[in-house]
Motif scaffolding. Structure first.
Motif, short mmCIF file in Angstrom:
data_model
loop_
_atom_site.label_atom_id
_atom_site.label_comp_id
_atom_site.label_asym_id
_atom_site.label_seq_id
_atom_site.Cartn_x
_atom_site.Cartn_y
_atom_site.Cartn_z
N GLY A 124 0.87 -1.25 0.01
CA GLY A 124 0.01 -0.11 0.20
C GLY A 124 0.76 1.33 0.16
O GLY A 124 0.27 2.26 0.11
N ILE A 125 2.16 1.29 0.05
CA ILE A 125 2.93 2.35 -0.10
C ILE A 125 2.90 3.10 -1.55
O ILE A 125 3.13 2.43 -2.51
CB ILE A 125 4.21 1.99 0.33
N THR A 126 2.19 4.07 -1.55
CA THR A 126 2.34 5.05 -2.88
C THR A 126 3.43 6.10 -2.95
O THR A 126 3.66 6.81 -4.05
CB THR A 126 0.94 5.41 -3.44
N ASN A 127 4.10 6.26 -1.89
CA ASN A 127 5.09 7.46 -1.84
C ASN A 127 6.36 6.77 -2.32
O ASN A 127 6.48 5.48 -2.74
CB ASN A 127 5.46 7.61 -0.28
N ASP A 128 7.27 7.77 -2.61
CA ASP A 128 8.39 7.22 -3.36
C ASP A 128 9.20 6.09 -2.17
O ASP A 128 9.39 6.61 -1.02
CB ASP A 128 9.35 8.44 -3.70
N LEU A 129 9.60 5.27 -2.77
CA LEU A 129 10.03 3.98 -1.81
C LEU A 129 11.40 4.51 -1.07
O LEU A 129 11.32 4.26 0.04
CB LEU A 129 10.39 2.68 -2.63
#
Length: 92
Positions: A33-38
């Motif tokens: 679910g992470i949509t931010n820059d990894l």
């Protein structure tokens, strides 16, 4: 910006939007679910931020600073939907 309709985009902008939607969806699927820059998310996690704070670029981050420019994230309701954006990075 939330006010821009897909049908008002140029063919190039529409292609970029479609590509980004697919990329972000796959990233979220692969990384819980992470949509931010990894790399940014990992840095923020290491710094002690909670998952709710580093998971998304702007979603559900109203009044919090933009990860890119530090401006406050704005929230707008359109057709009963919550839409979040950075007014500085995404000017009208």
């Amino acid at each position: 910006r939330p006010q821009v309709r897909p049908r008002d985009l140029t063919p190039s902008q529409l292609e970029t939007l479609a590509s980004n939607i697919i990329d972000i969806t796959w990233q979220a699927y692969k990384h819980n679910g992470i949509t931010n820059d990894l790399s940014a998310a990992q840095t923020l996690k290491t710094q002690g931020y909670r998952r709710a704070h580093y998971r998304h670029w702007v979603f559900a981050r109203e009044h919090r600073p933009c990860w890119r420019c530090d401006a406050a994230i704005a929230k707008q309701m359109i057709a009963g939907r919550r839409l979040y954006f950075c007014p500085r990075c995404q000017p009208a």
